[in-house]
Design a protein around this motif. Structure first.
Motif, PDB file in Angstrom:
ATOM      1  N   LEU A   3       0.822  -1.206   0.000  1.00 49.02           N
ATOM      2  CA  LEU A   3       0.000   0.000   0.000  1.00 49.02           C
ATOM      3  C   LEU A   3       0.862   1.264   0.000  1.00 49.02           C
ATOM      4  CD1 LEU A   3      -2.922  -0.989   2.390  1.00 49.02           C
ATOM      5  CD2 LEU A   3      -3.022  -0.579  -0.072  1.00 49.02           C
ATOM      6  N   MET A   4       1.985   1.226   0.697  1.00 48.67           N
ATOM      7  CA  MET A   4       2.872   2.386   0.692  1.00 48.67           C
ATOM      8  C   MET A   4       3.492   2.590  -0.688  1.00 48.67           C
ATOM      9  SD  MET A   4       4.579   2.039   4.456  1.00 48.67           S
ATOM     10  CE  MET A   4       5.663   3.425   4.240  1.00 48.67           C
ATOM     11  N   LEU A   5       3.877   1.510  -1.347  1.00 47.11           N
ATOM     12  CA  LEU A   5       4.418   1.629  -2.706  1.00 47.11           C
ATOM     13  C   LEU A   5       3.352   2.137  -3.674  1.00 47.11           C
ATOM     14  CD1 LEU A   5       6.578  -1.608  -2.958  1.00 47.11           C
ATOM     15  CD2 LEU A   5       7.399   0.742  -2.970  1.00 47.11           C
ATOM     16  N   LEU A   6       2.156   1.594  -3.563  1.00 51.90           N
ATOM     17  CA  LEU A   6       1.065   2.047  -4.419  1.00 51.90           C
ATOM     18  C   LEU A   6       0.760   3.519  -4.175  1.00 51.90           C
ATOM     19  CD1 LEU A   6      -1.147   1.287  -6.480  1.00 51.90           C
ATOM     20  CD2 LEU A   6      -2.601   0.730  -4.520  1.00 51.90           C
ATOM     21  N   GLY A  65      -3.002   9.759  -3.234  1.00 53.39           N
ATOM     22  CA  GLY A  65      -1.732   9.065  -3.017  1.00 53.39           C
ATOM     23  C   GLY A  65      -1.251   9.179  -1.587  1.00 53.39           C
ATOM     24  N   ILE A  66      -1.387  10.371  -1.008  1.00 53.45           N
ATOM     25  CA  ILE A  66      -1.004  10.556   0.389  1.00 53.45           C
ATOM     26  C   ILE A  66      -1.871   9.689   1.298  1.00 53.45           C
ATOM     27  CG2 ILE A  66      -0.980  12.229   2.288  1.00 53.45           C
ATOM     28  CD1 ILE A  66      -0.181  14.362   0.195  1.00 53.45           C
ATOM     29  N   ALA A  67      -3.169   9.632   1.015  1.00 49.59           N
ATOM     30  CA  ALA A  67      -4.084   8.832   1.837  1.00 49.59           C
ATOM     31  C   ALA A  67      -3.744   7.351   1.768  1.00 49.59           C
ATOM     32  CB  ALA A  67      -5.524   9.068   1.380  1.00 49.59           C
ATOM     33  N   VAL A  68      -3.454   6.847   0.569  1.00 47.14           N
ATOM     34  CA  VAL A  68      -3.102   5.424   0.433  1.00 47.14           C
ATOM     35  C   VAL A  68      -1.772   5.150   1.117  1.00 47.14           C
ATOM     36  CG1 VAL A  68      -2.519   3.611  -1.229  1.00 47.14           C
ATOM     37  CG2 VAL A  68      -4.436   5.131  -1.687  1.00 47.14           C
ATOM     38  N   PHE A  69      -0.819   6.068   0.983  1.00 49.97           N
ATOM     39  CA  PHE A  69       0.495   5.898   1.608  1.00 49.97           C
ATOM     40  C   PHE A  69       0.364   5.848   3.131  1.00 49.97           C
ATOM     41  CE2 PHE A  69       4.539   7.270   3.323  1.00 49.97           C
ATOM     42  CZ  PHE A  69       5.439   6.532   2.578  1.00 49.97           C
ATOM     43  N   VAL A  70      -0.414   6.739   3.699  1.00 48.02           N
ATOM     44  CA  VAL A  70      -0.589   6.779   5.155  1.00 48.02           C
ATOM     45  C   VAL A  70      -1.397   5.575   5.643  1.00 48.02           C
ATOM     46  CG1 VAL A  70      -1.673   8.101   7.018  1.00 48.02           C
ATOM     47  CG2 VAL A  70      -0.302   9.269   5.299  1.00 48.02           C
ATOM     48  N   ALA A  71      -2.303   5.082   4.825  1.00 50.82           N
ATOM     49  CA  ALA A  71      -3.115   3.927   5.218  1.00 50.82           C
ATOM     50  C   ALA A  71      -2.298   2.640   5.280  1.00 50.82           C
ATOM     51  CB  ALA A  71      -4.275   3.750   4.246  1.00 50.82           C
ATOM     52  N   GLY A  72      -1.184   2.564   4.554  1.00 52.49           N
ATOM     53  CA  GLY A  72      -0.371   1.347   4.520  1.00 52.49           C
ATOM     54  C   GLY A  72       0.080   0.866   5.883  1.00 52.49           C
ATOM     55  N   PRO A  73       0.829   1.663   6.652  1.00 56.16           N
ATOM     56  CA  PRO A  73       1.264   1.180   7.962  1.00 56.16           C
ATOM     57  C   PRO A  73       0.113   0.989   8.952  1.00 56.16           C
ATOM     58  CG  PRO A  73       2.271   3.312   7.448  1.00 56.16           C
ATOM     59  CD  PRO A  73       1.430   2.925   6.285  1.00 56.16           C
ATOM     60  N   ILE A  74      -0.929   1.795   8.809  1.00 56.22           N
ATOM     61  CA  ILE A  74      -2.073   1.645   9.714  1.00 56.22           C
ATOM     62  C   ILE A  74      -2.753   0.307   9.481  1.00 56.22           C
ATOM     63  CG2 ILE A  74      -4.356   2.567  10.298  1.00 56.22           C
ATOM     64  CD1 ILE A  74      -3.168   5.368   9.594  1.00 56.22           C
ATOM     65  N   ILE A  75      -2.996  -0.029   8.218  1.00 61.86           N
ATOM     66  CA  ILE A  75      -3.623  -1.321   7.897  1.00 61.86           C
ATOM     67  C   ILE A  75      -2.692  -2.475   8.264  1.00 61.86           C
ATOM     68  CG2 ILE A  75      -4.439  -2.761   5.983  1.00 61.86           C
ATOM     69  CD1 ILE A  75      -5.606  -0.206   4.769  1.00 61.86           C
ATOM     70  N   GLY A  76      -1.391  -2.287   8.082  1.00 61.76           N
ATOM     71  CA  GLY A  76      -0.434  -3.318   8.499  1.00 61.76           C
ATOM     72  C   GLY A  76      -0.493  -3.581   9.990  1.00 61.76           C
ATOM     73  N   LEU A  77      -0.590  -2.526  10.790  1.00 60.45           N
ATOM     74  CA  LEU A  77      -0.695  -2.699  12.244  1.00 60.45           C
ATOM     75  C   LEU A  77      -2.020  -3.349  12.636  1.00 60.45           C
ATOM     76  CD1 LEU A  77       0.826   0.678  13.467  1.00 60.45           C
ATOM     77  CD2 LEU A  77       1.809  -1.602  13.720  1.00 60.45           C
ATOM     78  N   ILE A  78      -3.087  -2.982  11.949  1.00 60.63           N
ATOM     79  CA  ILE A  78      -4.376  -3.609  12.235  1.00 60.63           C
ATOM     80  C   ILE A  78      -4.326  -5.094  11.899  1.00 60.63           C
ATOM     81  CG2 ILE A  78      -6.808  -3.702  11.516  1.00 60.63           C
ATOM     82  CD1 ILE A  78      -6.633  -0.625  11.181  1.00 60.63           C
ATOM     83  N   MET A  79      -3.710  -5.442  10.776  1.00 58.56           N
ATOM     84  CA  MET A  79      -3.600  -6.856  10.396  1.00 58.56           C
ATOM     85  C   MET A  79      -2.720  -7.616  11.376  1.00 58.56           C
ATOM     86  SD  MET A  79      -3.414  -6.766   6.239  1.00 58.56           S
ATOM     87  CE  MET A  79      -3.273  -8.544   6.121  1.00 58.56           C
ATOM     88  N   ARG A  80      -1.649  -6.974  11.866  1.00 58.69           N
ATOM     89  CA  ARG A  80      -0.791  -7.645  12.854  1.00 58.69           C
ATOM     90  C   ARG A  80      -1.577  -7.909  14.134  1.00 58.69           C
ATOM     91  NH1 ARG A  80       4.533  -4.984  15.311  1.00 58.69           N
ATOM     92  NH2 ARG A  80       3.006  -4.030  16.660  1.00 58.69           N
ATOM     93  N   ALA A  81      -2.400  -6.939  14.550  1.00 58.31           N
ATOM     94  CA  ALA A  81      -3.219  -7.133  15.742  1.00 58.31           C
ATOM     95  C   ALA A  81      -4.247  -8.244  15.537  1.00 58.31           C
ATOM     96  CB  ALA A  81      -3.914  -5.831  16.118  1.00 58.31           C
TER      97      ALA A  81
END
Length: 86
Positions: A39-42, A62-78
């Motif tokens: 998501l950060m690359l996209l 693009g900024i929204a998708v970039f910022v959503a990448g680590p947030i979604i990654g943390l949610i998936m890790r949880a």
């Protein structure tokens, strides 16, 4: 020209290395990590296209998708899709 033979560090104590601990360092090879990075690359690609085209909506998307990448990654890790904390 002489060639030196490298045999390793002379002060390395190979018995002190915990090979079980370093067997699988887990370099983020999880669905959560891959999703976050993708998501950060996209987002970076969308952002670059927006800069070239000079379209504010695409830049903000693009900024929204970039910022959503680590947030979604943390949610998936949880949710259990990432590497568990040690």
């Amino acid at each position: 020209m002489s060639q030196a033979v490298r045999t390793g560090a002379p002060d390395l104590d190979r018995d002190a290395i915990d090979y079980e601990k370093i067997k699988d360092p887990g370099h983020g090879n999880t669905p959560a990590a891959w999703t976050g990075v993708f998501l950060m690359l996209l987002g970076g690609v969308i952002l670059a296209v927006g800069f070239v085209m000079v379209v504010d909506v695409i830049i903000y998307a693009g900024i929204a998708v970039f910022v959503a990448g680590p947030i979604i990654g943390l949610i998936m890790r949880a949710a259990g899709k990432g590497k568990p904390r040690s």
